[in-house]
Scaffold this motif. Structure first.
Motif, PDB file in Angstrom:
ATOM      1  N   VAL A 273       1.162  -5.870   6.705  1.00 13.81           N
ATOM      2  CA  VAL A 273       0.954  -4.403   5.147  1.00 13.81           C
ATOM      3  C   VAL A 273       0.833  -3.160   5.624  1.00 13.81           C
ATOM      4  O   VAL A 273       1.485  -2.503   5.463  1.00 13.81           O
ATOM      5  CB  VAL A 273       0.058  -4.899   4.597  1.00 13.81           C
ATOM      6  CG1 VAL A 273       0.057  -3.889   3.311  1.00 13.81           C
ATOM      7  CG2 VAL A 273       0.511  -5.524   3.191  1.00 13.81           C
TER       8      VAL A 273
ATOM      9  N   THR B  55       1.612  -7.269  -5.361  1.00 18.63           N
ATOM     10  CA  THR B  55       1.710  -8.532  -4.219  1.00 18.63           C
ATOM     11  C   THR B  55       1.681  -7.472  -2.743  1.00 18.63           C
ATOM     12  O   THR B  55       2.055  -6.377  -2.662  1.00 18.63           O
ATOM     13  CB  THR B  55       2.487  -8.711  -4.045  1.00 18.63           C
ATOM     14  OG1 THR B  55       3.671  -8.907  -4.009  1.00 18.63           O
ATOM     15  CG2 THR B  55       2.760 -10.222  -5.435  1.00 18.63           C
TER      16      THR B  55
ATOM     17  N   ILE C  23       6.740  -3.048   1.052  1.00 18.91           N
ATOM     18  CA  ILE C  23       8.052  -2.782   1.417  1.00 18.91           C
ATOM     19  C   ILE C  23       8.068  -1.628   1.326  1.00 18.91           C
ATOM     20  O   ILE C  23       8.311  -0.301   1.937  1.00 18.91           O
ATOM     21  CB  ILE C  23       8.823  -4.051   0.811  1.00 18.91           C
ATOM     22  CG1 ILE C  23       8.913  -4.881   1.413  1.00 18.91           C
ATOM     23  CG2 ILE C  23       9.781  -2.936   0.478  1.00 18.91           C
ATOM     24  CD1 ILE C  23      10.127  -5.923   0.028  1.00 18.91           C
TER      25      ILE C  23
ATOM     26  N   LEU D 238       3.464  -8.725  -0.478  1.00 14.19           N
ATOM     27  CA  LEU D 238       4.347  -8.409   0.574  1.00 14.19           C
ATOM     28  C   LEU D 238       5.325  -6.891  -0.483  1.00 14.19           C
ATOM     29  O   LEU D 238       5.765  -6.212  -0.037  1.00 14.19           O
ATOM     30  CB  LEU D 238       5.449  -9.198  -0.357  1.00 14.19           C
ATOM     31  CG  LEU D 238       7.126  -9.316   0.165  1.00 14.19           C
ATOM     32  CD1 LEU D 238       8.229  -8.988   0.962  1.00 14.19           C
ATOM     33  CD2 LEU D 238       7.919 -10.244  -0.940  1.00 14.19           C
ATOM     34  N   SER D 239       5.187  -6.694  -1.894  1.00 13.66           N
ATOM     35  CA  SER D 239       5.988  -5.394  -2.138  1.00 13.66           C
ATOM     36  C   SER D 239       5.009  -3.803  -1.606  1.00 13.66           C
ATOM     37  O   SER D 239       5.809  -3.231  -1.202  1.00 13.66           O
ATOM     38  CB  SER D 239       5.522  -5.425  -3.205  1.00 13.66           C
ATOM     39  OG  SER D 239       4.466  -5.518  -4.219  1.00 13.66           O
TER      40      SER D 239
END
Length: 427
Positions: A38, A85, A91, A87-88
């Motif tokens: 991240v 999360t 992104i 992951l989000s």
């Protein structure tokens, strides 16, 4: 001032996730290792954004790309508040990084185009110092907002300010002057910009054009970078910024840990890292001032050399507080001062039709070094000691010195060839 604030909010957004992660570790009940990608996502996005900006400059205008990218990273920073999360969040940070990476070359181009020639290096470096303001503002804002309003508030600030600045840039900032002449914009539009700079002059009926040599060399920005006269210099700039960014992120990422392991407290380690940044601000002004008075490549190469030697001395002075402090400040003046100067160096090297693209690709290639730096640091520390770590960083910093001397040699050869051709034509 607008471009200075643009660089500041760029850095604010880039650093914001670092202050949010400790809160998310507790709130989401996840291990800190999960957030490693991240934190790297925005740097990777910056590289992609800078590389994409090059072709966009050729198809639109530097100001258009700058405004659109600022709106993009503002909206994506807002999107980060909806992440649930890692992951989000990663992104959203990646998309934010794309916007940041595309905005910086446009700001550098605008400042260089309108800066007085005798002060262009100093003014571009002053704009780059906005990054230090952004980093400091991010830390202060995080300390005030997160405890009171939660981690999302930090991203909210990073969303509102760039969109407001984008509006200011759109309605008040002109396109680069030489760019307008190159694209053969109407003379009255160019004259309107010049009247804002020199209201006492009358530009009525004036025709604006490039010199004969500039007109012959016109082409798309991406193609100009790799033409025979500029190819060696372009590769030298890429190598220089890659190696410099690699060393910068490697040093900034791991130096607090190394200083703590030498027996210092967390507060002392944080102070040492701050001194590196302080040295960078001093170095940016000094190197910029010198660039406007002496040969630019030599000045920046010397700054890298000073930074490399000083970083090596940091590894030798771990138990000597006085010399360690002095070495850290001088290392910041050399390494950070040189890195802040790369935008001005690239802007002065490329002609108008390749300037924005040249700066963008230099930043894009360099960001890849920023991704690899911290990863390499972890490997070095697992297999070698602190002295070896600083020796590797110092050696990496010296690579730009050689690359910039090669660039200077190549530019001298081009000038001599042009002089010879002019003499033959005159004869």
């Amino acid at each position: 001032m607008v471009c200075f604030l643009t660089i500041a909010i760029d850095t604010y957004d880039a650093f914001a996730v670092g202050f949010v992660v400790p809160v998310l570790i507790q709130e989401w009940h996840l291990d800190k290792a999960v957030f490693g990608p991240v934190m790297s996502a925005s740097i990777f996005g910056m590289a992609i954004g800078a590389l994409l900006a090059g072709p966009l400059f050729d198809r639109t205008t530097p100001k258009t790309v700058m405004v659109a990218s600022m709106v993009m990273f503002g909206l994506c920073s807002l999107g980060s508040t909806f992440a649930g999360t890692p992951l989000s969040l990663g992104i959203w940070r990646f998309l934010t990084g794309i916007g940041i990476g595309a905005a910086v070359p446009g700001a550098t181009t605008l400042v260089y185009e309108y800066a007085p020639a005798r002060r262009s290096g100093l003014l571009v470096n002053t704009m780059a110092c906005g990054g230090m303001l952004g980093a400091a503002a991010c830390g202060m804002t995080a300390g005030m907002l997160i405890p009171a309003y939660g981690w999302k508030s930090l991203f909210m600030v990073g969303a509102v300010i760039p969109i407001m600045l984008a509006a200011v840039v759109h309605f008040t900032m002109p396109e680069p002057l030489r760019f307008m002449v190159m694209r053969q914009w109407p003379a009255d539009r160019i004259a309107a910009v010049l009247r804002r700079i020199a209201p006492a002059h009358d530009f009525e009926g004036v025709r604006f054009a490039f010199s004969e040599e500039q007109a012959k060399s016109a082409g798309t920005g991406m193609a100009v970078m790799l033409t025979k006269p500029l190819c060696t210099g372009t590769l030298a700039l890429w190598v220089t910024y890659f190696a410099g960014t690699f060393a910068y992120y490697l040093l900034m990422g791991w130096m607090p840990t190394l200083i703590q392991e030498s027996g210092a407290t967390l507060r002392q380690a944080t102070l040492a890292t701050s001194l590196l940044a302080l040295g960078g601000i001093i170095g940016a002004f000094c190197v910029g001032w010198l660039m406007d008075r002496f040969e630019r490549n030599s000045v920046v190469a010397l700054a890298f050399a000073v930074g490399g030697v000083s970083v090596w001395l940091i590894g030798q002075q771990a138990h000597n507080p006085v010399w360690l402090t002095a070495s850290i400040i001088v290392a910041g003046m050399g390494l950070n001062g040189a890195m802040f100067s790369m935008g001005a160096l690239a802007a002065a090297f490329y002609p108008t039709h390749g300037r924005s693209s040249g700066i963008a690709w230099m930043y894009g290639i360099g960001r890849i070094g920023g991704i690899l730096g911290p990863i390499t640091g972890g490997i070095l520390l697992r297999t070698n000691g602190a002295e070896a770590f600083f020796a590797v960083v110092a050696t990496t910093i010296l690579i730009p010195t050689l690359a910039l001397w090669a660039k200077r040699w190549a530019q001298s050869g081009v000038r001599e060839q042009q002089t010879l051709q002019d003499d033959v034509k005159a004869g």
